[in-house]
Design a protein around this motif. Sequence first.
Motif, PDB file in Angstrom:
ATOM      1  N   SER A  68       0.843  -1.195   0.000  1.00 34.33           N
ATOM      2  CA  SER A  68       0.000   0.000   0.000  1.00 34.33           C
ATOM      3  C   SER A  68       0.868   1.231   0.000  1.00 34.33           C
ATOM      4  CB  SER A  68      -0.918   0.000   1.236  1.00 34.33           C
ATOM      5  OG  SER A  68      -0.138  -0.025   2.417  1.00 34.33           O
ATOM      6  N   SER A  69       0.394   2.286  -0.655  1.00 36.92           N
ATOM      7  CA  SER A  69       1.149   3.519  -0.755  1.00 36.92           C
ATOM      8  C   SER A  69       0.925   4.367   0.480  1.00 36.92           C
ATOM      9  CB  SER A  69       0.732   4.289  -2.010  1.00 36.92           C
ATOM     10  OG  SER A  69       0.941   3.500  -3.164  1.00 36.92           O
ATOM     11  N   THR A  70       1.968   5.021   0.912  1.00 35.65           N
ATOM     12  CA  THR A  70       1.938   5.933   2.052  1.00 35.65           C
ATOM     13  C   THR A  70       2.695   7.178   1.673  1.00 35.65           C
ATOM     14  OG1 THR A  70       3.930   4.947   3.001  1.00 35.65           O
ATOM     15  CG2 THR A  70       1.829   3.995   3.680  1.00 35.65           C
ATOM     16  N   THR A  71       2.718   8.123   2.583  1.00 33.56           N
ATOM     17  CA  THR A  71       3.495   9.330   2.330  1.00 33.56           C
ATOM     18  C   THR A  71       4.983   9.039   2.307  1.00 33.56           C
ATOM     19  OG1 THR A  71       3.465   9.783   4.715  1.00 33.56           O
ATOM     20  CG2 THR A  71       1.723  10.781   3.372  1.00 33.56           C
ATOM     21  N   GLU A  72       5.406   7.991   2.940  1.00 38.41           N
ATOM     22  CA  GLU A  72       6.798   7.542   2.880  1.00 38.41           C
ATOM     23  C   GLU A  72       6.812   6.218   2.124  1.00 38.41           C
ATOM     24  OE1 GLU A  72       9.485   9.044   3.835  1.00 38.41           O
ATOM     25  OE2 GLU A  72       8.518  10.780   4.727  1.00 38.41           O
ATOM     26  N   PRO A  73       6.851   6.268   0.824  1.00 37.25           N
ATOM     27  CA  PRO A  73       6.718   5.022   0.057  1.00 37.25           C
ATOM     28  C   PRO A  73       7.914   4.104   0.290  1.00 37.25           C
ATOM     29  CG  PRO A  73       7.342   6.848  -1.380  1.00 37.25           C
ATOM     30  CD  PRO A  73       7.039   7.448  -0.050  1.00 37.25           C
ATOM     31  N   ASN A  74       7.642   2.817   0.374  1.00 37.82           N
ATOM     32  CA  ASN A  74       8.691   1.828   0.553  1.00 37.82           C
ATOM     33  C   ASN A  74       8.998   1.153  -0.763  1.00 37.82           C
ATOM     34  OD1 ASN A  74       6.241   0.580   0.405  1.00 37.82           O
ATOM     35  ND2 ASN A  74       6.693  -0.975   1.966  1.00 37.82           N
ATOM     36  N   PHE A  75       9.149   1.958  -1.790  1.00 42.04           N
ATOM     37  CA  PHE A  75       9.525   1.427  -3.097  1.00 42.04           C
ATOM     38  C   PHE A  75      10.424   2.441  -3.779  1.00 42.04           C
ATOM     39  CE2 PHE A  75       5.488   3.646  -3.644  1.00 42.04           C
ATOM     40  CZ  PHE A  75       5.782   4.530  -4.673  1.00 42.04           C
ATOM     41  N   HIS A  76      11.116   1.959  -4.827  1.00 33.77           N
ATOM     42  CA  HIS A  76      11.997   2.792  -5.643  1.00 33.77           C
ATOM     43  C   HIS A  76      11.656   2.546  -7.097  1.00 33.77           C
ATOM     44  CE1 HIS A  76      14.679   3.574  -2.158  1.00 33.77           C
ATOM     45  NE2 HIS A  76      14.382   2.319  -1.845  1.00 33.77           N
ATOM     46  N   ASP A  77      11.425   3.629  -7.842  1.00 31.26           N
ATOM     47  CA  ASP A  77      11.191   3.521  -9.267  1.00 31.26           C
ATOM     48  C   ASP A  77      12.526   3.606 -10.001  1.00 31.26           C
ATOM     49  OD1 ASP A  77       8.532   3.221  -8.951  1.00 31.26           O
ATOM     50  OD2 ASP A  77       7.992   5.294  -9.444  1.00 31.26           O
ATOM     51  N   LEU A  78      12.721   2.691 -10.939  1.00 30.84           N
ATOM     52  CA  LEU A  78      13.978   2.580 -11.668  1.00 30.84           C
ATOM     53  C   LEU A  78      13.708   2.696 -13.155  1.00 30.84           C
ATOM     54  CD1 LEU A  78      15.357  -0.586  -9.823  1.00 30.84           C
ATOM     55  CD2 LEU A  78      15.812   1.793  -9.223  1.00 30.84           C
ATOM     56  N   ALA A  79      14.584   3.411 -13.831  1.00 31.28           N
ATOM     57  CA  ALA A  79      14.572   3.472 -15.290  1.00 31.28           C
ATOM     58  C   ALA A  79      15.713   2.588 -15.782  1.00 31.28           C
ATOM     59  CB  ALA A  79      14.740   4.900 -15.791  1.00 31.28           C
ATOM     60  N   VAL A  80      15.363   1.450 -16.337  1.00 30.06           N
ATOM     61  CA  VAL A  80      16.348   0.474 -16.797  1.00 30.06           C
ATOM     62  C   VAL A  80      16.469   0.610 -18.308  1.00 30.06           C
ATOM     63  CG1 VAL A  80      16.973  -1.961 -16.840  1.00 30.06           C
ATOM     64  CG2 VAL A  80      15.678  -1.040 -14.911  1.00 30.06           C
ATOM     65  N   PHE A  81      17.696   0.733 -18.805  1.00 29.61           N
ATOM     66  CA  PHE A  81      17.904   0.931 -20.235  1.00 29.61           C
ATOM     67  C   PHE A  81      19.059   0.067 -20.718  1.00 29.61           C
ATOM     68  CE2 PHE A  81      20.791   3.840 -18.184  1.00 29.61           C
ATOM     69  CZ  PHE A  81      21.924   3.847 -18.988  1.00 29.61           C
ATOM     70  N   GLY A  82      19.070  -0.135 -22.017  1.00 31.60           N
ATOM     71  CA  GLY A  82      20.110  -0.892 -22.683  1.00 31.60           C
ATOM     72  C   GLY A  82      19.732  -1.140 -24.119  1.00 31.60           C
TER      73      GLY A  82
END
Length: 1403
Positions: free
Chosen positions: A86-100
């Motif tokens: 669940s989303s909170t004001t302190e999110p416990n996730f990291h969004d990553l931009a993966v490229f190659g």
Amino acid sequence: MNHQQMETAALVAPVTALEFLQDAFLLTGEGPLLTVYSLRPRPKASASLSVLQHYRIHGARPRGRAAVPGQSSATGTYEEKKHGLSSTTEPNFHDLAVFGGKAVRLVRLHVDLQGGDHLHLEILGPLMELQDWALDVRWLSGHKDSLLCVALAHNSALLLDVSTGTALVLRSCLEGCLLYSALLLVDKSWADAVLVGGTVFNQLVLWKPGDGEAEGYSKCKAPVERRLLGHSGVIFNISYLQERGWLASASDDRSVRVWGVGVLGGPGGKIGDLNPTCLRVLYGHQARVFSVRLSPGKVFSAGEDGACLAWDWAGGGKVVRTLKGHRAGGVRALAVSEATGDEERWVATGGADGGVRLWRLKETEESKEETEEAVTENLTDLKFPDHVMPKGVCVAGEEYENASWSQSKFVVCTDQGSVFQHRNGQWDILWQGTPDFQSYCVMETVSINVKDSTAKVNVCAVGNLSGSIQVFPISHPQSGILLTGGSGKIHSLIWQEGEACMCLLASGAEGLVYRWCIDVRLNENCSLSINANPLPPFLLPPCAKRWLLAAVCLHSRSQEALWVCGDRRGSLLLFQEEGKVVQKADDDAQADEGLVTGMEQSQDAENGRDGAGDCSIMEQREKNEIPELQLQPLSCLFGVHGKQGVTSVCEYQGLLYSTGRDGCVRVFRVQLTPPEKPEEIRKNSAGKTLEDREQLQLDVLRVQRACKGMEWLERVLFLPPEIPEEEGVGEECENHSKTKQSFRGEDLQADNKAREARFVIAGFHAIHFVVWDPVRQERLFAVPCGGGHRSWILWPSHKRVWPGYGALVFIKHGAVMASRPPGEEPTWAGRTERTGGWGLREGIHGRGIGCVCRLGRIDRTGNDAATTGDVTATERERGHWEVVVTGGEDTSLSVLAVHPNSGHVKVLSVITDHISSIRTVAAVKHPAGQSKPQSLSVLLFSAGGRAQMCCYRLLIGWDGQRLVPCCQVIQVASHRLDERWEKRRNRHKTVKMDPETRYMSVEVVDERMDCVLLALACSDGAVRFFSVSEAKHRIDLLWEAFYHQRCVLSVATCSLEDEKGNRYKLLFSAATDGKIAVWDLTEASSSTDTSINAAAPPFPCLDIPAHQSGINSVAVWAEKLALKQDCWLVTIASGGDDGQLTVSTIRVQYPGDGKTRGSREFSQISEAQISSPTQFPPSNKLQIHLHAHSHIPLAHAAPVTAIKLLTPGIMFSTSSDQRVCLWRVCSTGISHRRTLCSHVADAAGLAVWEGQMIDKDEGDEKRNTTFESEEEIAVWRGEGIRTGLETEGEEGGRFNKETDDEAKGGEPVKAASETSDEREWEKRNQTESDSVAKRESEANTESGSRDCCESRKKGEKTGWVLVCGQGLQLFRVRNTKMLTEERVKREKRQVNHRVVTLQEKTI
């Protein structure tokens, strides 16, 4: 195309991307696979996900927390409720931009705060494919929308909206050249972006893509703002340090340049100083530099030489740390974390070998570090007194295992018979000997436990020319005793820890080795006293230089201990306590009962029972109840280490290791050998006779050479196993250091065989003392001491484990020198920097893998005793391990264990005996190993460059402690074509054989009780036939035939058997001229004579033109016709450099009388022979005719490198186009079924086999970590394939219909002729092929094929495909139901084939 039932089980590829995430996680990219490692509390792999389909990951950029929306992702996530996040004001996730490559994808890393370090990767959207290669990607932090700035390879920049997958702005630079590297510096908006590109013209260009038009595809190109010149090679990587205004570039010219450019990027898009200058030019790498990273005080660079260098900026740009650990191929990725509060930072390297290594460095200690080169130059003179000359040096002060370098004391004996001790920076005299000890003395020290006390004391022994030996405690020299070892010179002294006491061995005159049991006691007045109890001496065999240089004591469950010794003549000797004396000759008790061979150990060792034999002997000797005895060796390996002597002998984990001055390390064991003949008898010295029985013997398993020029070896130092601690092996290294020896340590389980440990070699190389790693082929430690012939000590020396650091004390020109001042402690952090750091992922071959062979599988029932308690240990108990062996361009063989359920790859052993690249491997599985699921016994053959072939016996079992398979390598024999030439006296007058001859392919022709027959394809145009005898340890060349006159690329064999049980052998050889020769080896393989003059070379029976160029691989299988009992159809599938796949069928008819001695029928198909008169062969000849021929011209877009059979009629092919194709071969031609996209570049080897089907739910549960979301990646899964479960009639009917459709469409099938006789013959042949009632095949598959009927009876099976090249990839191929009609119609449109049926002719 759908690939639902084809998935990747394991992947090892070059690591091309590394990125730290908040000093808590490490992201790695290996092919399309993104892996997350949790760094706390200990580094370990936590999650993996396939992200970029067919592209390699080159980077992963985390999004700043400030820019992450609080409620959800901009692209919208799915399955979020499924995972309970669940989303909170302190999110416990990291969004990553993966490229190659040309792709970008968004991935979310979920961190379960409640579950501790549980991680989960989730794909946030579809794959976004670009029109150009992406070199760098950065998030724009000022936008609420998900905007990415992408640097493209043709010096342009792209603004990408990842929420919609659309390109908003595309801006190019005025200088539209190709970029090898790029760095984006962004802030909040597109206008603030600055791009730094490394051009193909060896320049760095700075420009602003945000200037000009704000939207759309700008036709106005941006000008170059700054240009940096200086490199003489292309630029591979760029790094920028904002707080210093430094820009670093890594180039092909082997240099790293640091530029002072000022402020780049930020608000307004600053472009730095007007005239940037080059601050440093750093040269230190031996090859191209691939990566560079900047920290406030250091520059980190990594390159093709496999080293990561840390440069000290304040110290003038000197190398302050060298981080090594990868095998050949270099370091492809580098990452440096930000310094934390304790000023420590992580450094991670990813190699071309597929390995990931991690170091933890302190910022404050980096400037104090010294490189290996600095250590070799800054030697310390310990200022020994000038009035005496030092002769020998020993170490004292290591009473305890944790003794530091500053606590170590040095003891030196002189030419005046005195002993000095170095303490607190000065020399003190300990003991002054009598005049008998002057001019010559030998000295050795040891640490002994005080009896009835926990204290330890250092004891010194000094011997002289007259046979006197003075033994005294270093702390109380006055408490010494004088021993007598004969009347002659004491050549050497050896301290060896016995079962109940410490033993002193003194080599005296006439080959006698005197022994005493020494113990130290504490008297009532608190003074030390030494007691010496004599033991029976050893008598060395008659030879020159009869004295010992090394000894080790082993113990068995019987009371007699074993001694393994090495003498100055280079021999290894085996002695047994009271084992060979006249008084015990008629003893009924067998001395060899309960002998510890391998890893069997006694549980009574700690209780002191094993020392009872020694104590009883001493008690009897004190009472003078037995006469003087001399023990003779039970076994002798005379001169095994040459004439210069054995330098060390030690035991570790059940095996023995010896070093010598011949440049070799020998691994051997003590084993029981049966008598040659039961009826033989022997007489002892008393005249009594007794039956010959099993004897103790030294058996050499393998020989390991050091590097070229390193001939004087001194000892081996063992490396702790590189297994993550969560797998329960972290404590194993400590246990080995705490136990005295593994023979008297813990009692291991019965299934725990002796396993060879990883070791490094210490010795002299020219003028340096070197610690050499033979596997990674690199120096770990070097000191310029002046070479051998000097006394030296290596600290730490209390145990034979290399901790990654050390110090050398030696004597040179009358001075005592040290590589490090005694009062200075080594400052490198821990033991990880020199030994290669933490191995997060184990690497295999650094260069290309040219061949692969599957050995078998190891099953585990899960009934181990105590496990480590971790999830990984439990997981390893489930499923099975596939054992394969690979050979590569790095001249090494690697024995690997692959766990398909988890994707783990474990390196069991590395063999480095070849002197050139390994081109081919083959194996013969021992029949006894098939009944034991936890063990394998395999005879392995490897061949390659310089016409070298090696044979090994591999014993693979289960390690009950580490819960992984283990392997023991036994060298059987080796052979080179130029060996006989090198032994000739006048070889300079003769012409040497071609040194560039290479063995291209090896095939097992026949297996016998006494030998194995091999056929080899050679680059000099020859097909050679060898006999390998494991019992005699010999490889003999039987014959060679130069029929092809061109390079022979591949060989294959086929075995046929008639109704009477007569066996026939056929050999198929393919060369660069595109022709396949068929040889009848029935007579050659059935001959009982395997000597060099056994038989004349045969001549080919048939010549098949199959390709326009070289044929790289051949696969063969046979089918028996039901209508004709004496006739077989043999199918030959081949792939060549022309990209064509060809299938030829020959008809083989047995002789009329069924004799196997019949000669061959020469029925070659050629124009000259067709016009010649017809000749009918006798009825007892084996008749071979070309029956049918079909091919697919463009089976691959590149040369076909390998073809292997899964089952008869089902085969796989691979090529350098990174495709693995599945083909169905039936009576009417070839049909393409599936194509697998491989992530292994330059595919060269292929192995396929069948296995039992794993339950789908169970398999998915086991693999939920490594390939958790593969259902979202179309390349990984799709529809299934068929693996020989459908009948030939069904396939044949489908194929005929397809052929008819093509004929109606204007593409008729071309035949050799259009006569009615041939058409009638074709129909008759089709009828015979469709009426196959029984398939009996013997194909060249690694694991053996099953026929279709048996497959149906046993149920569905799983196919495994292993591709190797620049890495390796294991595919799992699952069976499914019959293909749908829609799928069949689609396949028919893709079939492109030609079928040519030839009328049989007898020429």
